[in-house]
Write a protein that holds these residues in place. Structure first.
Motif, mmCIF file in Angstrom:
data_model
loop_
_atom_site.group_PDB
_atom_site.id
_atom_site.type_symbol
_atom_site.label_atom_id
_atom_site.label_comp_id
_atom_site.label_asym_id
_atom_site.label_seq_id
_atom_site.Cartn_x
_atom_site.Cartn_y
_atom_site.Cartn_z
ATOM 1 N N ARG A 84 0.832 -1.210 0.000
ATOM 2 C CA ARG A 84 0.000 0.000 0.000
ATOM 3 C C ARG A 84 0.864 1.256 0.000
ATOM 4 O O ARG A 84 0.612 2.196 -0.757
ATOM 5 C CB ARG A 84 -0.933 0.012 1.215
ATOM 6 C CG ARG A 84 -1.962 1.129 1.161
ATOM 7 C CD ARG A 84 -2.781 1.245 2.438
ATOM 8 N NE ARG A 84 -3.884 2.155 2.253
ATOM 9 C CZ ARG A 84 -3.775 3.483 2.203
ATOM 10 N NH1 ARG A 84 -2.582 4.055 2.301
ATOM 11 N NH2 ARG A 84 -4.855 4.243 2.033
ATOM 12 N N SER A 197 -8.728 -0.720 0.297
ATOM 13 C CA SER A 197 -9.322 -1.829 1.057
ATOM 14 C C SER A 197 -10.350 -2.594 0.248
ATOM 15 O O SER A 197 -10.381 -3.824 0.255
ATOM 16 C CB SER A 197 -9.952 -1.302 2.354
ATOM 17 O OG SER A 197 -8.964 -0.785 3.222
ATOM 18 N N THR A 201 -9.865 -6.658 -0.933
ATOM 19 C CA THR A 201 -10.680 -7.522 -0.106
ATOM 20 C C THR A 201 -11.844 -8.037 -0.949
ATOM 21 O O THR A 201 -12.541 -7.259 -1.595
ATOM 22 C CB THR A 201 -11.243 -6.774 1.115
ATOM 23 O OG1 THR A 201 -10.162 -6.212 1.853
ATOM 24 C CG2 THR A 201 -12.042 -7.713 2.003
#
Length: 203
Positions: A84, A197, A201
């Motif tokens: 990230r 995110s 995910t």
């Protein structure tokens, strides 16, 4: 290469930098040999003798570009602990490069490509290969995140995530060329990272 036995009357690195500035401003198709000779301060015969054809010169220019303006975003992918952080740093470095006051506000890989003449197809494919290498570099960094346990391979489609952030990088260049301010570009980066995110995910 220069003819054997004839000493150079110009500095190749300086000439290459000046050629870079012309190609960067005008693109490949928009740049003529006469414009290159004026900018580089050498005769066309010297260009052909030392650098080869216009295509060969452009390929050398892009190598120089990649080692200079193109280096910070690429290096950012390697210099940060998490995927990230690396992606975020890459996007910030891209904004830094495309808003420099001493250069056109766009990436040569995106906007210097030829678009029309059939004879320029090798250059189009050459630049496309470099752009594809951007995707590969981002994907490799995401794969490292999987290997190191930062990203869950069962929940992360790293090809899709890499494609998304490659598109953001290329879109930033288009936005900068069309007049977006640094603040506006930074807001794009903020939005792109806000989706991290969700992208990493599984739904």
């Amino acid at each position: 290469m220069a003819s054997r036995g004839r000493p150079l009357t110009f500095d190749p690195d300086t000439a290459l930098q000046r050629a870079l500035e012309v190609f960067w401003e005008r693109g490949y198709e928009g740049t003529s040999i006469s414009e290159l000779t004026r900018a580089m301060g050498i005769a066309s015969a010297s260009i052909y003798a030392y650098f080869g054809s216009k295509e060969s010169l452009f390929r050398q220019v892009m190598g120089h570009y990649g080692a200079t303006a193109g280096a910070p975003p690429r290096n950012a992918l390697k210099e940060h602990e998490t995927a990230r952080e690396a992606i975020h740093a890459m996007l910030r470095a891209t904004v830094d490069q495309i808003t420099r006051p001493d250069a056109p506000h766009y990436c040569m890989l995106i906007l210097a490509a030829p678009t029309g003449a059939v004879e320029n197809e090798p250059i189009r494919e050459f630049l496309a290969d470099i752009r594809r290498s951007q995707f590969t570099a981002i994907r490799d960094r995401l794969q490292r995140g999987v290997d190191e346990g930062e990203l869950d391979v069962s929940e992360t489609d790293i090809d899709a995530v890499a494609r998304y952030y490659t598109t953001v990088v290329q879109g930033l260049s288009v936005q900068a060329r069309d007049g977006a301010t640094r603040a506006e570009l930074e807001s794009i980066v903020t939005g792109a990272m806000a989706g991290w995110s969700a992208l990493t995910t599984a739904a």
